[in-house]
Scaffold this motif. Structure first.
Motif, PDB file in Angstrom:
ATOM      1  N   VAL A  25      34.470   4.351  -5.224  1.00  0.00           N
ATOM      2  CA  VAL A  25      35.164   5.077  -4.173  1.00  0.00           C
ATOM      3  C   VAL A  25      36.244   4.171  -3.587  1.00  0.00           C
ATOM      4  N   PRO A  26      37.335   4.640  -3.066  1.00  0.00           N
ATOM      5  CA  PRO A  26      37.726   6.055  -3.058  1.00  0.00           C
ATOM      6  C   PRO A  26      38.314   6.511  -4.396  1.00  0.00           C
ATOM      7  N   GLU A  27      38.093   7.784  -4.677  1.00  0.00           N
ATOM      8  CA  GLU A  27      38.711   8.402  -5.844  1.00  0.00           C
ATOM      9  C   GLU A  27      39.270   9.747  -5.399  1.00  0.00           C
ATOM     10  N   THR A  28      40.373  10.127  -6.007  1.00  0.00           N
ATOM     11  CA  THR A  28      41.020  11.372  -5.596  1.00  0.00           C
ATOM     12  C   THR A  28      41.325  12.229  -6.813  1.00  0.00           C
ATOM     13  N   TYR A  29      40.955  13.484  -6.734  1.00  0.00           N
ATOM     14  CA  TYR A  29      41.183  14.429  -7.825  1.00  0.00           C
ATOM     15  C   TYR A  29      42.120  15.521  -7.356  1.00  0.00           C
ATOM     16  N   LEU A  30      43.071  15.868  -8.201  1.00  0.00           N
ATOM     17  CA  LEU A  30      43.943  16.997  -7.902  1.00  0.00           C
ATOM     18  C   LEU A  30      43.490  18.161  -8.780  1.00  0.00           C
ATOM     19  N   ILE A  31      43.121  19.258  -8.131  1.00  0.00           N
ATOM     20  CA  ILE A  31      42.551  20.399  -8.856  1.00  0.00           C
ATOM     21  C   ILE A  31      43.460  21.616  -8.676  1.00  0.00           C
ATOM     22  N   ASP A  32      43.743  22.306  -9.772  1.00  0.00           N
ATOM     23  CA  ASP A  32      44.710  23.410  -9.702  1.00  0.00           C
ATOM     24  C   ASP A  32      44.041  24.754  -9.424  1.00  0.00           C
ATOM     25  N   LYS A  33      44.866  25.804  -9.426  1.00  0.00           N
ATOM     26  CA  LYS A  33      44.383  27.133  -9.044  1.00  0.00           C
ATOM     27  C   LYS A  33      43.299  27.658  -9.970  1.00  0.00           C
ATOM     28  N   GLN A  34      43.346  27.232 -11.229  1.00  0.00           N
ATOM     29  CA  GLN A  34      42.329  27.683 -12.192  1.00  0.00           C
ATOM     30  C   GLN A  34      41.069  26.814 -12.132  1.00  0.00           C
ATOM     31  N   GLY A  35      41.110  25.817 -11.262  1.00  0.00           N
ATOM     32  CA  GLY A  35      39.944  24.947 -11.162  1.00  0.00           C
ATOM     33  C   GLY A  35      39.945  23.814 -12.172  1.00  0.00           C
ATOM     34  N   LEU A  36      41.116  23.517 -12.760  1.00  0.00           N
ATOM     35  CA  LEU A  36      41.205  22.409 -13.709  1.00  0.00           C
ATOM     36  C   LEU A  36      41.590  21.130 -12.975  1.00  0.00           C
ATOM     37  N   ILE A  37      40.993  20.023 -13.381  1.00  0.00           N
ATOM     38  CA  ILE A  37      41.392  18.730 -12.822  1.00  0.00           C
ATOM     39  C   ILE A  37      42.701  18.330 -13.487  1.00  0.00           C
ATOM     40  N   ARG A  38      43.735  18.102 -12.694  1.00  0.00           N
ATOM     41  CA  ARG A  38      45.036  17.795 -13.282  1.00  0.00           C
ATOM     42  C   ARG A  38      45.395  16.323 -13.171  1.00  0.00           C
ATOM     43  N   TYR A  39      44.766  15.640 -12.229  1.00  0.00           N
ATOM     44  CA  TYR A  39      45.109  14.234 -12.036  1.00  0.00           C
ATOM     45  C   TYR A  39      43.947  13.558 -11.334  1.00  0.00           C
ATOM     46  N   LYS A  40      43.732  12.283 -11.701  1.00  0.00           N
ATOM     47  CA  LYS A  40      42.703  11.527 -10.995  1.00  0.00           C
ATOM     48  C   LYS A  40      43.259  10.157 -10.637  1.00  0.00           C
ATOM     49  N   HIS A  41      43.016   9.763  -9.414  1.00  0.00           N
ATOM     50  CA  HIS A  41      43.404   8.416  -9.016  1.00  0.00           C
ATOM     51  C   HIS A  41      42.161   7.662  -8.558  1.00  0.00           C
ATOM     52  N   THR A  42      41.977   6.469  -9.106  1.00  0.00           N
ATOM     53  CA  THR A  42      40.843   5.643  -8.703  1.00  0.00           C
ATOM     54  C   THR A  42      41.352   4.538  -7.792  1.00  0.00           C
ATOM     55  N   GLY A  43      40.649   4.324  -6.697  1.00  0.00           N
ATOM     56  CA  GLY A  43      41.079   3.308  -5.739  1.00  0.00           C
ATOM     57  C   GLY A  43      41.855   3.950  -4.617  1.00  0.00           C
ATOM     58  N   PRO A  44      42.186   3.153  -3.594  1.00  0.00           N
ATOM     59  CA  PRO A  44      42.872   3.728  -2.444  1.00  0.00           C
ATOM     60  C   PRO A  44      44.228   4.322  -2.828  1.00  0.00           C
ATOM     61  N   LEU A  45      44.541   5.460  -2.242  1.00  0.00           N
ATOM     62  CA  LEU A  45      45.845   6.076  -2.468  1.00  0.00           C
ATOM     63  C   LEU A  45      46.921   5.192  -1.867  1.00  0.00           C
ATOM     64  N   THR A  46      48.058   5.129  -2.523  1.00  0.00           N
ATOM     65  CA  THR A  46      49.190   4.391  -1.967  1.00  0.00           C
ATOM     66  C   THR A  46      50.349   5.367  -1.817  1.00  0.00           C
ATOM     67  N   PRO A  47      51.291   5.064  -0.929  1.00  0.00           N
ATOM     68  CA  PRO A  47      52.447   5.949  -0.790  1.00  0.00           C
ATOM     69  C   PRO A  47      53.147   6.152  -2.132  1.00  0.00           C
ATOM     70  N   GLU A  48      53.149   5.097  -2.953  1.00  0.00           N
ATOM     71  CA  GLU A  48      53.822   5.185  -4.252  1.00  0.00           C
ATOM     72  C   GLU A  48      53.157   6.232  -5.153  1.00  0.00           C
ATOM     73  N   VAL A  49      51.822   6.150  -5.262  1.00  0.00           N
ATOM     74  CA  VAL A  49      51.088   7.113  -6.086  1.00  0.00           C
ATOM     75  C   VAL A  49      51.310   8.527  -5.562  1.00  0.00           C
ATOM     76  N   LEU A  50      51.281   8.635  -4.253  1.00  0.00           N
ATOM     77  CA  LEU A  50      51.425   9.937  -3.616  1.00  0.00           C
ATOM     78  C   LEU A  50      52.790  10.548  -3.941  1.00  0.00           C
ATOM     79  N   LEU A  51      53.845   9.733  -3.782  1.00  0.00           N
ATOM     80  CA  LEU A  51      55.194  10.271  -3.939  1.00  0.00           C
ATOM     81  C   LEU A  51      55.600  10.437  -5.396  1.00  0.00           C
TER      82      LEU A  51
END
Lengths: 182, 141
Positions: free
Chosen positions: A144-170
């Motif tokens: 942890v932390p891990e972040t998953y981006l899930i789309d309207k169909q319920g598919l995982i589209r992206y995973k980030h492991t570790g703390p989110l950074t502004p760079e990853v976000l943008l």
């Protein structure tokens, strides 16, 4: 081939090896590509964490509720130091109101999680509790932390492991989010 | 008097050694030793993702403990070793296995050494041939 050039062969081989090793300096061995990206997000059902005594006590969340929405699932815990590190960024994201973020409180106690959110603010639309870490295993959570981006169909589209950074976000999450929301 | 002291000392020694042996004995085996043996064998083949250079068997990380628990409960449900490994690979990827499977992305890893051996053999063959035909003196000047 002339003899002089032949003598240079080991030197060129050496340069190639240096090139590979140099590249290796910038790779993160802790980042393990998730086999779940592009697949259906594992379904789960779990209790919702009550925050500020809001009327969520005893309620249950089902991941099916999220069908038709693009959302972030942020796995965190109050005992996780890196989660505190990324918390201000999550708060910033929440302020824009453009991203739906659900928190998965991983192997934590309700009291401590509530305490942290009261002290540092609550960036989540809802927090779901995963006391024994079973949902975490289904999502392949290993740090942890891990972040998953899930789309309207319920598919995982992206995973980030570790703390989110502004760079990853943008550079990663926001462009993908805009694309998926259309 | 002397005899009593010796008896006392012996008794002490007995208790100390007894407690030492007890400390050495592992916690009581789970109800199913066969299953535990399977778990043990399998967890030596799996990687702990928290401390990546340890196997699931060696690691004390909480996640490793959880995964061992999960494997145990799946084995109890009657799943085969392969099914349990597939379950973990589906979640954590091939990286969870200590023995990488042979596929496109690991082909170089598996066959690279043989490739190098072939190249080395070829170079050796050429060099020896050259030397045999008396060219070695020419190369030295």
């Amino acid at each position: 081939m002339s003899k002089k050039l032949k003598l240079l062969i080991p030197f060129f081989l050496f340069l190639i090896a240096v090139g590979f090793l140099f590249k290796g300096l910038f790779l993160n061995p802790r980042e393990v590509p998730s086999p779940l990206v592009g697949k259906q997000a594992p379904k789960f059902q779990a209790p919702v964490l009550a925050i500020n005594g809001a009327g969520e006590t005893g309620k249950t969340f089902t991941s099916d509720e999220m069908k038709g929405q693009v959302w972030l699932l942020n796995v965190w815990a109050s005992w996780c130091v890196a989660c505190r590190e990324e918390h201000p960024l999550l708060m910033e994201m929440a302020k824009t109101g453009k991203i739906t973020t659900y928190g998965l409180d991983y192997k934590d106690t309700d009291a401590e999680a509530q305490q942290m959110l009261v002290a540092m603010g609550n960036p989540y639309n809802k927090v779901i509790t995963d006391i024994d870490g079973k949902i975490g295993i289904d999502y392949g959570v290993y740090g942890v932390p891990e972040t998953y981006l899930i789309d309207k169909q319920g598919l995982i589209r992206y995973k980030h492991t570790g703390p989110l950074t502004p760079e990853v976000l943008l550079t990663k999450i926001v462009p993908l989010l805009n694309e998926l929301q259309q | 008097m002397k005899k009593r002291v010796i008896t006392l000392m012996l008794a002490c020694l007995f208790f100390i050694s007894a407690s030492i042996t007890f400390a050495g004995v592992a916690r009581p085996l789970a109800e199913d030793p066969v299953l535990e043996a399977r778990l043990k064998a399998m967890s030596h083949e799996l990687r702990c993702l928290v401390c990546q250079n340890q196997t699931l068997a060696d690691s004390d990380a909480p996640l490793a403990e959880d995964l061992r628990k999960e494997i145990r409960s799946q084995m109890r449900e009657g799943k085969s070793d392969q099914e349990v490994i597939d379950y973990l690979v589906a979640r954590y990827g091939d990286f969870v296995r200590y023995r990488p499977p042979v596929n496109n992305s690991t082909a170089l890893l598996w066959f690279g050494p043989f490739l190098l051996l072939l190249i080395g053999g070829f170079v050796l063959y050429r060099t020896l041939k050259k030397q045999a035909s008396g060219e070695k003196f020419e190369a030295e000047d």
